[in-house]
Design an enzyme around this catalytic site. Structure first.
Site, mmCIF file in Angstrom:
data_model
loop_
_atom_site.group_PDB
_atom_site.id
_atom_site.type_symbol
_atom_site.label_atom_id
_atom_site.label_comp_id
_atom_site.label_asym_id
_atom_site.label_seq_id
_atom_site.Cartn_x
_atom_site.Cartn_y
_atom_site.Cartn_z
ATOM 1 N N GLY A 15 4.393 -8.212 -2.239
ATOM 2 C CA GLY A 15 3.622 -9.446 -2.364
ATOM 3 C C GLY A 15 2.168 -9.207 -2.034
ATOM 4 O O GLY A 15 1.750 -8.089 -1.733
ATOM 5 N N GLY A 16 1.430 -10.272 -2.105
ATOM 6 C CA GLY A 16 0.025 -10.140 -1.774
ATOM 7 C C GLY A 16 -0.738 -11.357 -2.218
ATOM 8 O O GLY A 16 -0.229 -12.181 -2.972
ATOM 9 N N GLY A 17 -1.922 -11.488 -1.692
ATOM 10 C CA GLY A 17 -2.754 -12.636 -2.029
ATOM 11 C C GLY A 17 -4.201 -12.233 -1.970
ATOM 12 O O GLY A 17 -4.553 -11.092 -2.283
ATOM 13 N N ALA A 20 -4.780 -9.685 1.512
ATOM 14 C CA ALA A 20 -3.921 -8.580 1.922
ATOM 15 C C ALA A 20 -2.874 -8.245 0.864
ATOM 16 O O ALA A 20 -2.595 -9.034 -0.029
ATOM 17 C CB ALA A 20 -3.218 -8.941 3.230
ATOM 18 N N ASN A 21 -2.334 -7.029 0.993
ATOM 19 C CA ASN A 21 -1.165 -6.634 0.214
ATOM 20 C C ASN A 21 0.000 -6.471 1.169
ATOM 21 O O ASN A 21 -0.173 -6.017 2.296
ATOM 22 C CB ASN A 21 -1.418 -5.305 -0.507
ATOM 23 N N VAL A 22 1.184 -6.844 0.722
ATOM 24 C CA VAL A 22 2.362 -6.721 1.579
ATOM 25 C C VAL A 22 3.341 -5.727 0.948
ATOM 26 O O VAL A 22 3.593 -5.772 -0.259
ATOM 27 C CB VAL A 22 3.043 -8.093 1.809
ATOM 28 N N ASP A 134 -2.654 -23.130 6.816
ATOM 29 C CA ASP A 134 -2.360 -22.710 5.431
ATOM 30 C C ASP A 134 -0.866 -22.859 5.136
ATOM 31 O O ASP A 134 -0.240 -21.968 4.570
ATOM 32 C CB ASP A 134 -2.829 -21.266 5.231
HETATM 33 P P1 ATP Z 1 -3.879 -13.776 2.632
HETATM 34 O O1 ATP Z 1 -3.562 -15.215 2.360
HETATM 35 O O2 ATP Z 1 -4.359 -13.551 3.976
HETATM 36 O O3 ATP Z 1 -4.659 -13.172 1.548
HETATM 37 P P2 ATP Z 1 -1.389 -13.249 1.725
HETATM 38 O O4 ATP Z 1 -1.226 -14.688 1.511
HETATM 39 O O5 ATP Z 1 -1.570 -12.394 0.579
HETATM 40 O O6 ATP Z 1 -2.538 -12.994 2.658
HETATM 41 P P3 ATP Z 1 1.148 -13.295 3.021
HETATM 42 O O7 ATP Z 1 1.248 -14.712 2.635
HETATM 43 O O8 ATP Z 1 1.342 -12.971 4.442
HETATM 44 O O9 ATP Z 1 -0.201 -12.638 2.584
HETATM 45 O O10 ATP Z 1 2.196 -12.462 2.165
HETATM 46 C C1 ATP Z 1 2.110 -12.428 0.757
HETATM 47 C C2 ATP Z 1 3.494 -12.418 0.154
HETATM 48 O O11 ATP Z 1 4.217 -11.260 0.583
HETATM 49 C C3 ATP Z 1 4.362 -13.588 0.554
HETATM 50 O O12 ATP Z 1 4.125 -14.715 -0.247
HETATM 51 C C4 ATP Z 1 5.756 -13.003 0.376
HETATM 52 O O13 ATP Z 1 6.113 -12.990 -0.984
HETATM 53 C C5 ATP Z 1 5.571 -11.567 0.822
HETATM 54 N N1 ATP Z 1 5.847 -11.393 2.254
HETATM 55 C C6 ATP Z 1 4.977 -11.585 3.260
HETATM 56 N N2 ATP Z 1 5.511 -11.337 4.452
HETATM 57 C C7 ATP Z 1 6.786 -10.993 4.232
HETATM 58 C C8 ATP Z 1 7.890 -10.608 5.093
HETATM 59 N N3 ATP Z 1 7.746 -10.546 6.408
HETATM 60 N N4 ATP Z 1 9.071 -10.314 4.506
HETATM 61 C C9 ATP Z 1 9.197 -10.380 3.171
HETATM 62 N N5 ATP Z 1 8.218 -10.724 2.309
HETATM 63 C C10 ATP Z 1 7.011 -11.023 2.821
HETATM 64 MG MG MG Z 2 -2.565 -15.939 3.340
HETATM 65 MG MG MG Z 3 0.050 -16.194 1.985
#
Ligand code: ATP
Ligand code: MG
Ligand code: MG
Length: 285
Positions: A15-17, A20-22, A134
């Site tokens: 995932g990611g937004g 960040a990348n996850v 958020d």
């Molecule tokens: P930001 O908003 O700071 O740019 P982000 O929104 O990209 O960050 P997160 O919302 O924390 O980051 O995570 C992005 C996606 O990654 C989530 O929507 C989900 O699909 C996946 N993900 C995040 N954390 C987890 C986790 N602990 N286990 C499984 N999937 C996760």
């Molecule tokens: Mg976020």
């Molecule tokens: Mg998010």
């Protein structure tokens, strides 16, 4: 693949937004799967983003609750590029957004159950003086057993959600934006309550209450337009359930739920009276 701190093996992206990348990772010491959230490379030299990323980890790490994704570790890797990362509990399942997209509106009982879990999570955060800021289905994970886990804490403090020049991830949040934030004010605990109300609406109806051509037009609807009735889409929804949505999404914070404990109190009884009136729950002849 890459290994962080000689310990965390990065497996694949999940995932990611905007920020960040996850990744799915493997903790080679404890021999378990973990989720690794890494600050995007383009922000790895931007002190403001690095600071915000650290703050996110700090605010979440102080929270310990079954419906909040646990943080295990944070780190910085000095490669040729700096990698800032947060190691957390890996939630096997999908986001609430994906869940709604896949299965459609949740039956009232299931929506109330998920709402109880996420409200309990936010209660815990508020008790610790942390405002999420958020809350949206993309930041709520549903595991294979139906447990809801809130993630992505403490971001976007300095960002104005209404600005049209923001990144997509911030624009996405405009659908859950409280009127006071839409007006340009800072988020308060009651702003989280408003977002919770919008998420509840979305679980119950499978749709967003307000849509529009631009972030600004949607923000204006949060300020001015009445929250549409859940009953318009789901005719048999009990009035008691609808009332929770309406009270959580009151435009004026003074008319909104005072705190999350009040939502929990209402959710505890919301399905009891009407359930007895429903045919499927009437006693067999
Ligand atoms: P930001 O908003 O700071 O740019 P982000 O929104 O990209 O960050 P997160 O919302 O924390 O980051 O995570 C992005 C996606 O990654 C989530 O929507 C989900 O699909 C996946 N993900 C995040 N954390 C987890 C986790 N602990 N286990 C499984 N999937 C996760
Ligand atoms: Mg976020
Ligand atoms: Mg998010």
């Amino acid at each position: 693949g890459q290994v962080l701190n000689d310990r965390y093996k990065i497996l694949n992206a999940i995932g990611g937004g905007g920020m960040a990348n996850v990744y799915l990772g493997h903790d080679t010491i404890l021999d378990r799967k973990v989720a690794i959230k890494a600050l995007r490379m383009e922000y790895a030299h931007d002190e403001e983003f690095i600071e915000r990323f650290r703050r996110e980890a700090q605010s979440t790490i102080s929270l310990s609750h079954p419906n909040i994704v646990s943080i295990y570790d944070v780190g910085e890797e000095d490669d040729n590029d700096n990698i800032y990362y947060i190691v957390m509990e890996y939630v096997r399942g999908m986001t609430l957004k994906q869940y709604i997209q896949q299965y459609g509106p949740l039956p009232a009982e299931e929506a109330v159950d998920v709402m109880k879990q996420i409200t309990s999570a936010i209660s815990h955060a508020h008790h610790n003086e942390i405002i999420h800021r958020d809350i949206k289905p993309q930041n709520i994970l549903i595991d294979n057993k139906g447990n809801a886990k809130v993630t992505d804490f403490g971001i976007a403090m300095a960002l104005s959600h209404t600005s049209v020049t923001q990144t997509n991830s911030v624009l996405g949040s405009v659908h859950y934006l409280s009127p006071e934030q839409a007006r340009g004010g800072t988020a308060i605990k009651k702003s989280d309550i408003y977002s919770l109300g919008i998420v509840f609406f979305e679980m119950l109806t499978g749709r967003l209450p307000f849509s529009g051509e631009s972030a600004v037009s949607i923000a204006l609807k949060h300020l001015q337009s009445k929250t549409p009735s859940v009953r318009r889409w789901i005719p048999d929804i009990p009035q008691s359930v609808e009332n929770v949505v309406l009270k959580a999404t009151a435009k004026n914070p003074f008319h909104r739920y005072e705190n999350t404990a009040q939502i929990e109190e209402d959710l505890a009884t919301v399905l009891l009276p009407s359930r007895m009136n429903e045919e499927k729950f009437s006693p067999p002849e």
